[in-house]
Design an enzyme around this catalytic site. Structure first.
Site, PDB file in Angstrom:
ATOM      1  N   TYR A 163      95.151   5.986  60.242  1.00 54.06           N
ATOM      2  CA  TYR A 163      95.802   5.435  59.071  1.00 54.06           C
ATOM      3  C   TYR A 163      95.689   3.917  58.999  1.00 54.06           C
ATOM      4  O   TYR A 163      95.412   3.333  57.952  1.00 54.06           O
ATOM      5  CB  TYR A 163      97.270   5.873  59.117  1.00 54.06           C
ATOM      6  CG  TYR A 163      98.241   4.983  58.395  1.00 54.06           C
ATOM      7  CD1 TYR A 163      98.294   4.998  57.001  1.00 54.06           C
ATOM      8  CD2 TYR A 163      99.081   4.133  59.094  1.00 54.06           C
ATOM      9  CE1 TYR A 163      99.177   4.171  56.333  1.00 54.06           C
ATOM     10  CE2 TYR A 163      99.967   3.315  58.431  1.00 54.06           C
ATOM     11  CZ  TYR A 163     100.005   3.330  57.053  1.00 54.06           C
ATOM     12  OH  TYR A 163     100.869   2.513  56.394  1.00 54.06           O
ATOM     13  N   ASP A 211      60.930  -2.132  65.770  1.00 50.53           N
ATOM     14  CA  ASP A 211      61.916  -1.825  66.818  1.00 50.53           C
ATOM     15  C   ASP A 211      61.208  -1.631  68.158  1.00 50.53           C
ATOM     16  O   ASP A 211      61.099  -0.523  68.665  1.00 50.53           O
ATOM     17  CB  ASP A 211      62.678  -0.546  66.383  1.00 50.53           C
ATOM     18  CG  ASP A 211      63.743  -0.126  67.372  1.00 50.53           C
ATOM     19  OD1 ASP A 211      64.206  -0.982  68.145  1.00 50.53           O
ATOM     20  OD2 ASP A 211      64.104   1.073  67.371  1.00 50.53           O
TER      21      ASP A 211
HETATM   22  C1  SPV Z   1      68.743   2.892  67.243  1.00 50.08           C
HETATM   23  O1  SPV Z   1      69.575   3.065  66.337  1.00 50.08           O
HETATM   24  O2  SPV Z   1      68.122   1.846  67.385  1.00 50.08           O
HETATM   25  C2  SPV Z   1      68.501   3.955  68.231  1.00 50.08           C
HETATM   26  C3  SPV Z   1      68.799   5.341  67.883  1.00 50.08           C
HETATM   27  O3  SPV Z   1      68.009   3.655  69.289  1.00 50.08           O
HETATM   28  S1  SPV Z   1      67.324   6.074  67.338  1.00 50.08           S
HETATM   29  O4  SPV Z   1      66.820   5.269  66.225  1.00 50.08           O
HETATM   30  O5  SPV Z   1      67.645   7.408  66.911  1.00 50.08           O
HETATM   31  O6  SPV Z   1      66.377   6.072  68.441  1.00 50.08           O
HETATM   32 MG    MG Z   2      67.341   1.695  69.440  1.00 50.87          MG
END
Ligand code: SPV
Ligand code: MG
Length: 431
Positions: free
Chosen positions: A43, A204
Site C-alpha cells: 500500500y 550488451d
Molecule cells: C539483462 O537484463 O541484462 C539480463 C537478463 O542479463 S537477459 O537479458 O535475459 O539476459
Molecule cells: Mg545482462
C-alpha cells in the site's frame, strides 16, 4: 460505549494522527488497527521500524484504548469480527489509488450499518518534512541494502522491475495499482546490463563498464528508495569483481547477480546463435568465494546465474553447477532459460528445491512471459525479475511518435498518445 475504528500505516506519529484520534474519541472507545508489514509494503512505503514497534508507538497515543494488527488493506475481516459503529479516516483517500480502500470500507459498513467519519487531512510544512525525512531514511544505503533480505522473509515472491534511468526508477518507485486483491506495487528494481547498454546505444557485451553502470545506479538511487539488484554480467576478472562488490555494497545495492560465462559476453537471449563460453565450476566458485569474503554485511547478496539451460547443456549440468555455487557460499541462484515453455525452468526448480529448501531462486521470465508470479512462487521461486519491459515499451512508442510527426508534418495526430508534461512532472519530488 460505541466502538470506533481507524487504521494506521505509519511509522511516525505526527499532529495529523493526534488530530484524528482526538476526533475519533469523541465518538466512543477507539481501537487502532496497525497495518501489518506485508500489507503496508503493498500500500505504502516500506516501514522504517518493526510491526511491534509500530504497535507500541500507537499504544502510547492518549485516547487509544486498543491496538490490533490489521493484516490486509481490505477491511472485511476486521469489520466482520469487530463491527465498529464508526470508522474514522482522513479525507485524503477520496481520490487516486487510495479510493480503493475507501470503497472497500463503504462496501463493508453497508453490510452491518456502520458509519464512516472523514476528518480533513492534515498536510502542512511540518507533516511534509516528516514525510520527506521518512523517505530519506529509506534511501540511506544501510536501509535500502537490507530491504531485499527483509522482503524475502515477508513475501512469497519478490517482484523486481527493470530500470535504466532516474525516470524509469521513479515510475517503478511510484506505480501502484488497485485490483481485486487490493493495492500492489513492485518491490524493487533491476539494473539490467542490456537496458543500460541499449539506453546508451551500445551493445550488451560488457562494453559499458561497471564505472558507467554505477553512474546510472547513482542517478536511480538519488530519486528512489526501493532496493536494487544489479546485473553484474560475468563479474569480470575476480581481481576486479571484489572491488565492484565493495563499491556496490557501500552504495546500498542489495544484490549483484553474476553469470557463469567467460570471455566476450553476449546477451543470453541470443542463446546458442552466438558463441558463448561457460566458465568452469572451479573458476566461478573461486569468484564467488572471493566476492563473499570481501562483503562487509550479511545484507548484501551475491547471486550466481547459471547459463546451462541457455547454452543447452541440460538439467543435470544446471543442477550440478548451482549446487556447487551454493556450496561455495553464494547467497542465491538465478536460473535462466529462453524457452517459451516454462517446463525446463519448473523442472529445474522442483528438483533443486527437493534438496535445497532455502537458497533463494531468481528467474527472468522474458520468454516464458505467460507465467504469473503465483505460478512461479508455486515452484519455489523467490524473486521474479521483469528484465527489459520498460525499454521495450519505450522504443516502439518513441519510434511511433517520430514516424507520425514526419508523416503528418505536425504533432497533432500523435498528441492523443502523449502524456501532458504536467502529469509527468508529478513523478518528480520537490525538496
Ligand atoms: C539483462 O537484463 O541484462 C539480463 C537478463 O542479463 S537477459 O537479458 O535475459 O539476459
Ligand atoms: Mg545482462
Amino acid at each position: 460505549m460505541k466502538k470506533v475504528y481507524t487504521c494506521f500505516c505509519t511509522d511516525v506519529i505526527h499532529e495529523g494522527h493526534i488530530n484524528l484520534i482526538n476526533h475519533a474519541k469523541e465518538y466512543g472507545e477507539v481501537t487502532v488497527g496497525v497495518l501489518s508489514e506485508r500489507a503496508m509494503i503493498r500500500y505504502d512505503r516500506f516501514p522504517t521500524i518493526s510491526e511491534q514497534e509500530r504497535v507500541e508507538m500507537i499504544k502510547k497515543i492518549p485516547g487509544v484504548s486498543h491496538v490490533v494488527i490489521q493484516d490486509s488493506i481490505k477491511y472485511d475481516k476486521v469489520f466482520e469480527e469487530m463491527k465498529p459503529d464508526y470508522i474514522v479516516h482522513g479525507d485524503n483517500w477520496k481520490s487516486g489509488h487510495l479510493s480503493w480502500m475507501r470503497d472497500n470500507v463503504l462496501k463493508n459498513i453497508e453490510k452491518y450499518g456502520g458509519e464512516l467519519i472523514e476528518i480533513p487531512y492534515t498536510y502542512n510544512p511540518n507533516v511534509k518534512k516528516i514525510d520527506m525525512r521518512r523517505n530519506e531514511t529509506l534511501a540511506m544505503p544501510d536501509f535500502r541494502r537490507a530491504r531485499l533480505k527483509r522482503l524475502l522473509e515477508i513475501e512469497p515472491i519478490v517482484k523486481i522491475m527493470e530500470v535504466h534511468s532516474g525516470l524509469t526508477g521513479l515510475i517503478v518507485e511510484k506505480t501502484v495499482t488497485a485490483g481485486e486483491d487490493g493495492l500492489d506495487q513492485f518491490d524493487g528494481m533491476w539494473m539490467s546490463s542490456l537496458c543500460d547498454s541499449t539506453d546508451r546505444g551500445k551493445p550488451d557485451i560488457e562494453l559499458v563498464d561497471m564505472t558507467e553502470r554505477m553512474h546510472t545506479i547513482d542517478q536511480i538511487m538519488d530519486v528512489t528508495t526501493k532496493p536494487i539488484i544489479v546485473d553484474g554480467d560475468t563479474g569480470g576478472m575476480t581481481e576486479h569483481f571484489v572491488y565492484n562488490v565493495r563499491t556496490l555494497e557501500r552504495m546500498g545495492v542489495s544484490a549483484v547477480i553474476i553469470e557463469d560465462k567467460t570471455g566476450l559476453k553476449k546477451n543470453s537471449l541470443f542463446g546458442t546463435e552466438v558463441e558463448q563460453t561457460q566458465d568452469t565450476i572451479e573458476n566461478f566458485c573461486e569468484k564467488i568465494r572471493a566476492g563473499e569474503a570481501i562483503k562487509r554485511t550479511d545484507d548484501f547478496m551475491i547471486i550466481a546465474r547459471c547459463e546451462s539451460l541457455i547454452l543447452e547443456k541440460g538439467q543435470e549440468d544446471a543442477l550440478k553447477r548451482c549446487r556447487a555455487y551454493v556450496e561455495a557460499g553464494v547467497d542465491g541462484i538465478m536460473i535462466h532459460s529462453r524457452q517459451r515453455d516454462p517446463k525446463e525452468i519448473f523442472d529445474f526448480c522442483d528438483e533443486f528445491r527437493r534438496t535445497d529448501k532455502t537458497t533463494p531462486i531468481v528467474v527472468v521470465p522474458t520468454s516464458f512471459c505467460q507465467c504469473t508470479t503465483e505460478e512461479l512462487a508455486a515452484h519455489g521461486i523467490n524473486i521474479v525479475i521483469y528484465a527489459n519491459q520498460l525499454m521495450r515499451a519505450a522504443v516502439p512508442a518513441m519510434t511511433n511518435v517520430c514516424e507520425s510527426i514526419l508523416m503528418n508534418h505536425r504533432s497533432e495526430e500523435v498528441e492523443k498518445e502523449l502524456m501532458p508534461f504536467k502529469q509527468i512532472i508529478r513523478l518528480i519530488d520537490e525538496i
